[in-house]
Write an enzyme that holds these catalytic residues in place. Structure first.
Site, PDB file in Angstrom:
ATOM      1  N   GLN A 177      -0.722 -15.554  17.438  1.00  9.85           N
ATOM      2  CA  GLN A 177      -1.779 -16.944  17.964  1.00  9.85           C
ATOM      3  C   GLN A 177      -0.623 -18.068  18.834  1.00  9.85           C
ATOM      4  O   GLN A 177      -0.990 -18.378  20.191  1.00  9.85           O
ATOM      5  CB  GLN A 177      -3.124 -17.189  17.929  1.00  9.85           C
ATOM      6  CG  GLN A 177      -4.226 -17.982  18.494  1.00  9.85           C
ATOM      7  CD  GLN A 177      -4.894 -17.857  19.089  1.00  9.85           C
ATOM      8  OE1 GLN A 177      -5.050 -16.486  19.234  1.00  9.85           O
ATOM      9  NE2 GLN A 177      -5.099 -18.103  20.221  1.00  9.85           N
ATOM     10  N   GLY A 232       1.004 -17.554  21.914  1.00  8.80           N
ATOM     11  CA  GLY A 232       0.121 -17.513  23.077  1.00  8.80           C
ATOM     12  C   GLY A 232       0.297 -16.072  24.209  1.00  8.80           C
ATOM     13  O   GLY A 232       1.090 -15.229  23.273  1.00  8.80           O
ATOM     14  N   ALA A 256       5.557  13.024  -1.758  1.00  5.72           N
ATOM     15  CA  ALA A 256       4.066  13.513  -0.839  1.00  5.72           C
ATOM     16  C   ALA A 256       3.456  13.674  -1.934  1.00  5.72           C
ATOM     17  O   ALA A 256       2.973  14.503  -2.557  1.00  5.72           O
ATOM     18  CB  ALA A 256       4.993  15.399  -0.616  1.00  5.72           C
ATOM     19  N   GLY A 274      -6.950  11.701   0.672  1.00  3.82           N
ATOM     20  CA  GLY A 274      -6.463  10.608   1.242  1.00  3.82           C
ATOM     21  C   GLY A 274      -6.112   9.739   0.168  1.00  3.82           C
ATOM     22  O   GLY A 274      -6.018   8.913  -0.852  1.00  3.82           O
ATOM     23  N   SER A 275      -7.438   8.431   0.317  1.00  9.14           N
ATOM     24  CA  SER A 275      -8.119   7.559  -0.792  1.00  9.14           C
ATOM     25  C   SER A 275      -8.303   8.408  -2.353  1.00  9.14           C
ATOM     26  O   SER A 275      -7.756   8.182  -3.366  1.00  9.14           O
ATOM     27  CB  SER A 275      -9.039   6.947  -0.697  1.00  9.14           C
ATOM     28  OG  SER A 275      -8.735   5.786   0.513  1.00  9.14           O
ATOM     29  N   SER A 282      -7.058  -1.416   0.977  1.00  7.80           N
ATOM     30  CA  SER A 282      -7.142  -2.679   0.560  1.00  7.80           C
ATOM     31  C   SER A 282      -8.152  -2.315  -0.516  1.00  7.80           C
ATOM     32  O   SER A 282      -8.342  -3.109  -1.285  1.00  7.80           O
ATOM     33  CB  SER A 282      -7.114  -3.833   1.188  1.00  7.80           C
ATOM     34  OG  SER A 282      -6.070  -4.134   2.296  1.00  7.80           O
ATOM     35  N   GLU A 336       0.192   3.820   0.683  1.00  5.21           N
ATOM     36  CA  GLU A 336       0.053   3.323  -0.688  1.00  5.21           C
ATOM     37  C   GLU A 336      -1.847   2.263  -1.888  1.00  5.21           C
ATOM     38  O   GLU A 336      -1.266   1.630  -2.577  1.00  5.21           O
ATOM     39  CB  GLU A 336       1.281   2.474  -1.525  1.00  5.21           C
ATOM     40  CG  GLU A 336       2.549   2.866  -0.955  1.00  5.21           C
ATOM     41  CD  GLU A 336       3.861   2.964  -1.969  1.00  5.21           C
ATOM     42  OE1 GLU A 336       3.888   2.735  -3.419  1.00  5.21           O
ATOM     43  OE2 GLU A 336       4.863   3.172  -0.874  1.00  5.21           O
ATOM     44  N   GLY A 337      -2.131   2.661  -1.115  1.00  3.25           N
ATOM     45  CA  GLY A 337      -4.178   2.182  -1.494  1.00  3.25           C
ATOM     46  C   GLY A 337      -3.990   1.274  -0.661  1.00  3.25           C
ATOM     47  O   GLY A 337      -3.457   0.455   0.049  1.00  3.25           O
TER      48      GLY A 337
END
Ligand code: CAA
Length: 381
Positions: free
Chosen positions: A337, A340, A124, A131-132, A367, A364-365
């Site tokens: 894709q 379909g 936690a 957050g970030s 991008s 966990e971070g």
């Protein structure tokens, strides 16, 4: 350089694959639909040694390596990425900080039960407003005799309801700047003032629970501090170095599942008189998926190897997590894709893979944070 797996690594990979395909994959769709926590599966994973793979046997673990952890977690996540994250959080985010930063007393009291799978752990760190920017957390821990009194709210806690204990972070010096004066604690669920709050209704990885945790005058013994008072943010970030290898391996499993489903569907689905696998449009998608998966696997196994060798691997973990999670997202989208209209309905697993993949680019971070970590590490060199 030898890229072959050892006999032990092959054995662990195969054992994880057999268990995952037989015991985890068949119920994955139903667990996703019902958002049902897989208690029996988690118990069996403990018995098989998957809940503390890299933790030494003297502390209840399987005593293998982080490389084996990546191999097993890919297989588990290929079957059900929700089960994968439960395993990842217990191994990386709960066992690992206690093992690396905790004293012998903490290891004996908590690690042994966590690593053997007898108990489940959570982590936690995140808060509604942190957050970030994890260092800006505001949960406080005030010393009172040989205890600390915690107050604050943690958000998006995986395993938060199903866990027996968690590793958390609180400000012990409220005047310290962001990222400083933070201390790491082990807290047992059931401690008065440890309140499980809102259950999140998630897009994917739905069989793992995700809740908020509220600490309301929650008293924790000073003996439950992991490492040193005030040095907890470094424990948090160092823990994420291995956590990110775990989430990368989870993403790898999702990507591999997307590839395998695409190969199988495209060889059976006939349009214009031939299996669609005969068309270059499909072949190129499959070739790109396979190439990116192979690249992700190498990055992650390399980061895990560095950890096993005792080398700093912050950069390599972030690269592996970033590449694998973006690979998983692209692979799952392409799998839908290729399928379909059938890819868009619940009858086929690829829509679940697409929903599951998204979180690997966030937790966990994000991008964006991985790119920040990579750039900072390169510029500091
Ligand atoms: N290991 C050890 N120490 C480290 C470290 C590492 N990997 N990275 C940084 N540090 C040290 C720094 O050297 C610095 O030390 P000093 O105070 O002595 O200078 C200190 O830790 C603070 O580091 P930064 O100055 O880099 O800290 P920052 O506030 O700028 O933040 C960040 C860095 C990379 C943005 C970090 O906040 C971050 O990773 N944010 C993302 C948060 C995140 O990943 N949360 C995950 C939540 S858990 C989860 O998601 C689980 C789940 O659901 C499954």
């Amino acid at each position: 350089m030898d890229f072959r797996l050892t006999e032990e690594q092959e054995f662990i990979k195969q054992a994880a694959r057999d268990f995952a395909q037989k015991e985890i994959k068949p119920g994955a769709g139903e667990r996703d639909e019902k958002a049902e926590f897989p208690a029996d599966i988690v118990k069996s994973m403990g018995e098989l040694g998957f809940m503390g793979i890299a933790i030494p046997e003297e502390y209840g673990g399987a005593g293998t390596s982080n490389l084996s952890y990546v191999l097993a977690l890919e297989e588990i996540s290929k079957a059900d990425a929700g089960v994968g994250v439960i395993m990842s959080v217990n191994n990386s985010l709960c066992c690992d900080p206690i093992y690396h930063f905790g004293n012998d007393d903490l290891k004996k009291r908590y690690l042994t039960r966590l690593a053997s799978g007898e108990q489940l752990g959570a982590y936690a760190l995140t808060e509604p407003g942190a957050g970030s920017d994890a260092g800006s957390l505001t949960t406080t821990a005030v010393k009172d005799g040989d205890e600390y009194v915690l107050n604050g709210t943690k958000a998006f806690i995986t395993n938060g309801d199903s866990c027996d204990l968690l590793v958390t972070y609180a400000k012990t010096d409220p005047d310290a700047p962001s990222g400083k004066g933070i201390t790491s604690f082990v807290i047992e669920k059931g401690t008065p003032g440890f309140i499980v709050g809102k259950h999140e209704d998630k897009l994917g990885i739905r069989c793992s629970d995700c809740v908020s945790i509220i600490f309301e005058d929650c008293r924790v013994p000073a003996a439950n501090i992991i490492g040193e008072e005030g040095k907890g943010f470094k424990v948090a970030l160092a823990t994420l170095d291995v956590g990110r290898i775990g989430i990368g391996a989870q993403a790898l499993g999702i990507a591999q599942a997307s590839l395998e489903e695409s190969l199988s569907y495209s060889s059976e689905r006939v349009q214009f008189g031939k299996p669609i696998a005969a068309f270059q449009a499909i072949q190129w998608k499959i070739a790109d998926m396979a190439m990116e998966i192979a690249g992700s696997r190498l990055l992650l196994q390399h980061a895990a190897w560095m950890r096993d060798e005792g080398m700093r691997h912050t950069l390599e973990s972030s690269m592996g997590k970033l590449f694998a999670s973006e690979t998983a997202m692209r692979a799952a989208l392409q799998a839908v894709q290729i399928h379909g209209g059938y890819g868009y309905i619940r009858e086929y697993p690829v829509e679940r893979h697409m929903r599951d993949a998204k979180i690997t680019e966030i937790y966990e971070g994000t991008s964006e944070i991985q790119r920040l970590v990579i750039a900072r590490n390169l510029m500091a060199e």
